[in-house]
Design a protein around this motif. Structure first.
Motif, PDB file in Angstrom:
ATOM      1  N   VAL A 108     -52.361  -0.877 106.546  1.00  0.00           N
ATOM      2  CA  VAL A 108     -50.917  -1.113 106.516  1.00  0.00           C
ATOM      3  C   VAL A 108     -50.652  -2.583 106.809  1.00  0.00           C
ATOM      4  CG1 VAL A 108     -48.700  -0.506 107.549  1.00  0.00           C
ATOM      5  CG2 VAL A 108     -50.469   1.246 107.303  1.00  0.00           C
ATOM      6  N   ALA A 109     -49.827  -3.204 105.954  1.00  0.00           N
ATOM      7  CA  ALA A 109     -49.453  -4.610 106.139  1.00  0.00           C
ATOM      8  C   ALA A 109     -48.161  -4.669 106.949  1.00  0.00           C
ATOM      9  CB  ALA A 109     -49.273  -5.292 104.788  1.00  0.00           C
ATOM     10  N   SER A 110     -48.297  -5.008 108.228  1.00  0.00           N
ATOM     11  CA  SER A 110     -47.147  -5.046 109.129  1.00  0.00           C
ATOM     12  C   SER A 110     -47.349  -6.133 110.176  1.00  0.00           C
ATOM     13  CB  SER A 110     -46.983  -3.699 109.821  1.00  0.00           C
ATOM     14  OG  SER A 110     -45.962  -3.736 110.788  1.00  0.00           O
ATOM     15  N   THR A 111     -46.265  -6.846 110.482  1.00  0.00           N
ATOM     16  CA  THR A 111     -46.356  -7.878 111.513  1.00  0.00           C
ATOM     17  C   THR A 111     -46.250  -7.299 112.920  1.00  0.00           C
ATOM     18  OG1 THR A 111     -43.976  -8.281 111.379  1.00  0.00           O
ATOM     19  CG2 THR A 111     -45.404  -9.730 110.091  1.00  0.00           C
ATOM     20  N   ASN A 112     -45.525  -6.168 113.045  1.00  0.00           N
ATOM     21  CA  ASN A 112     -45.245  -5.648 114.379  1.00  0.00           C
ATOM     22  C   ASN A 112     -45.693  -4.204 114.617  1.00  0.00           C
ATOM     23  OD1 ASN A 112     -43.378  -4.150 112.963  1.00  0.00           O
ATOM     24  ND2 ASN A 112     -41.604  -5.249 113.748  1.00  0.00           N
ATOM     25  N   GLY A 113     -46.270  -3.560 113.608  1.00  0.00           N
ATOM     26  CA  GLY A 113     -46.729  -2.186 113.761  1.00  0.00           C
ATOM     27  C   GLY A 113     -45.626  -1.155 113.677  1.00  0.00           C
ATOM     28  N   LYS A 114     -44.395  -1.591 113.452  1.00  0.00           N
ATOM     29  CA  LYS A 114     -43.265  -0.656 113.382  1.00  0.00           C
ATOM     30  C   LYS A 114     -42.733  -0.493 111.966  1.00  0.00           C
ATOM     31  CE  LYS A 114     -41.985  -1.556 118.099  1.00  0.00           C
ATOM     32  NZ  LYS A 114     -41.042  -2.107 119.031  1.00  0.00           N
ATOM     33  N   ILE A 115     -42.630  -1.613 111.229  1.00  0.00           N
ATOM     34  CA  ILE A 115     -42.138  -1.540 109.855  1.00  0.00           C
ATOM     35  C   ILE A 115     -43.123  -2.225 108.908  1.00  0.00           C
ATOM     36  CG2 ILE A 115     -39.683  -1.424 110.464  1.00  0.00           C
ATOM     37  CD1 ILE A 115     -39.521  -4.421 109.707  1.00  0.00           C
ATOM     38  N   ILE A 116     -43.118  -1.781 107.668  1.00  0.00           N
ATOM     39  CA  ILE A 116     -43.950  -2.391 106.639  1.00  0.00           C
ATOM     40  C   ILE A 116     -43.164  -3.583 106.106  1.00  0.00           C
ATOM     41  CG2 ILE A 116     -45.050  -2.032 104.404  1.00  0.00           C
ATOM     42  CD1 ILE A 116     -45.060   1.018 105.323  1.00  0.00           C
ATOM     43  N   ASP A 117     -43.637  -4.782 106.401  1.00  0.00           N
ATOM     44  CA  ASP A 117     -42.837  -5.967 106.099  1.00  0.00           C
ATOM     45  C   ASP A 117     -43.630  -7.122 105.498  1.00  0.00           C
ATOM     46  OD1 ASP A 117     -44.280  -6.534 108.372  1.00  0.00           O
ATOM     47  OD2 ASP A 117     -42.587  -7.255 109.536  1.00  0.00           O
ATOM     48  N   LEU A 118     -44.831  -6.855 105.021  1.00  0.00           N
ATOM     49  CA  LEU A 118     -45.653  -7.940 104.487  1.00  0.00           C
ATOM     50  C   LEU A 118     -46.085  -7.686 103.043  1.00  0.00           C
ATOM     51  CD1 LEU A 118     -48.010  -8.626 107.511  1.00  0.00           C
ATOM     52  CD2 LEU A 118     -46.201 -10.120 106.655  1.00  0.00           C
ATOM     53  N   GLY A 153     -50.832 -10.082  99.625  1.00  0.00           N
ATOM     54  CA  GLY A 153     -51.567 -11.340  99.716  1.00  0.00           C
ATOM     55  C   GLY A 153     -51.182 -12.194 100.908  1.00  0.00           C
ATOM     56  N   ASP A 154     -49.939 -12.029 101.381  1.00  0.00           N
ATOM     57  CA  ASP A 154     -49.454 -12.828 102.510  1.00  0.00           C
ATOM     58  C   ASP A 154     -49.847 -12.258 103.868  1.00  0.00           C
ATOM     59  OD1 ASP A 154     -48.241 -14.529 100.719  1.00  0.00           O
ATOM     60  OD2 ASP A 154     -46.267 -13.596 100.902  1.00  0.00           O
ATOM     61  N   ALA A 155     -50.289 -11.032 103.887  1.00  0.00           N
ATOM     62  CA  ALA A 155     -50.612 -10.381 105.162  1.00  0.00           C
ATOM     63  C   ALA A 155     -51.748 -11.116 105.864  1.00  0.00           C
ATOM     64  CB  ALA A 155     -51.005  -8.927 104.923  1.00  0.00           C
ATOM     65  N   ASP A 156     -51.516 -11.444 107.130  1.00  0.00           N
ATOM     66  CA  ASP A 156     -52.578 -12.074 107.909  1.00  0.00           C
ATOM     67  C   ASP A 156     -53.306 -11.045 108.766  1.00  0.00           C
ATOM     68  OD1 ASP A 156     -50.485 -11.616 109.617  1.00  0.00           O
ATOM     69  OD2 ASP A 156     -50.485 -13.601 110.508  1.00  0.00           O
ATOM     70  N   GLN A 157     -52.799  -9.809 108.709  1.00  0.00           N
ATOM     71  CA  GLN A 157     -53.459  -8.714 109.414  1.00  0.00           C
ATOM     72  C   GLN A 157     -53.127  -7.389 108.746  1.00  0.00           C
ATOM     73  OE1 GLN A 157     -51.889  -8.643 113.402  1.00  0.00           O
ATOM     74  NE2 GLN A 157     -50.118  -7.441 112.798  1.00  0.00           N
ATOM     75  N   PHE A 158     -53.991  -6.420 108.949  1.00  0.00           N
ATOM     76  CA  PHE A 158     -53.764  -5.060 108.485  1.00  0.00           C
ATOM     77  C   PHE A 158     -54.015  -4.108 109.643  1.00  0.00           C
ATOM     78  CE2 PHE A 158     -54.649  -7.325 104.594  1.00  0.00           C
ATOM     79  CZ  PHE A 158     -53.720  -6.792 103.712  1.00  0.00           C
ATOM     80  N   LYS A 171     -57.057 -11.508 109.092  1.00  0.00           N
ATOM     81  CA  LYS A 171     -57.596 -12.317 108.006  1.00  0.00           C
ATOM     82  C   LYS A 171     -57.647 -13.779 108.445  1.00  0.00           C
ATOM     83  CE  LYS A 171     -55.045 -12.790 104.263  1.00  0.00           C
ATOM     84  NZ  LYS A 171     -54.352 -12.451 103.021  1.00  0.00           N
ATOM     85  N   THR A 172     -58.707 -14.474 108.073  1.00  0.00           N
ATOM     86  CA  THR A 172     -58.817 -15.899 108.325  1.00  0.00           C
ATOM     87  C   THR A 172     -57.714 -16.615 107.545  1.00  0.00           C
ATOM     88  OG1 THR A 172     -61.205 -15.663 108.537  1.00  0.00           O
ATOM     89  CG2 THR A 172     -60.367 -17.885 108.168  1.00  0.00           C
TER      90      THR A 172
END
Length: 106
Positions: free
Chosen positions: A5-15, A18-23, A41-42
């Motif tokens: 899941v591509a999420s910045t905060n673990g609550k909503i899918i917001d990434l 390709g831009d996701a720096d974490q999954f 991701k590096t």
């Protein structure tokens, strides 16, 4: 089975994929799901568009699906070749993982 899941905060899918720096990685087992780990991701410069989504694929290559807010045509094709289902959603992470796991198990 695992879902990324591509999420910045673990609550909503917001990434964007390709831009996701974490999954966030969730394990699906007998219809139940649980958070497993965060894969980071590096950092890759923004102008290296293809390298960014290729790095994302490398990071989640053991997952059966990836949920993100947006994903391009090229990464979608490559993910499908690897047997990873790309899912575009803008919603709550828990709801998305629950629904995605239902579809993958049926």
């Amino acid at each position: 089975m695992k879902i990324a899941v591509a999420s910045t905060n673990g609550k909503i899918i917001d990434l964007h994929f390709g831009d996701a720096d974490q999954f966030l990685i969730y394990k699906i087992n007998n219809g139940n799901y649980e958070f497993d780990e965060i894969r980071e991701k590096t950092p890759i410069p923004l102008n290296n568009h293809q390298e960014r989504w290729v790095a994302s694929i490398d990071l989640i290559n053991d997952c059966k699906a990836v949920i993100c807010s947006k994903i391009g045509k090229e990464p979608t094709i490559e993910l499908r070749k690897m047997g990873i289902k790309p899912v575009q959603l803008d919603c709550n992470v828990k709801e998305a993982v629950k629904e995605c796991s239902k579809h993958l198990l049926s």
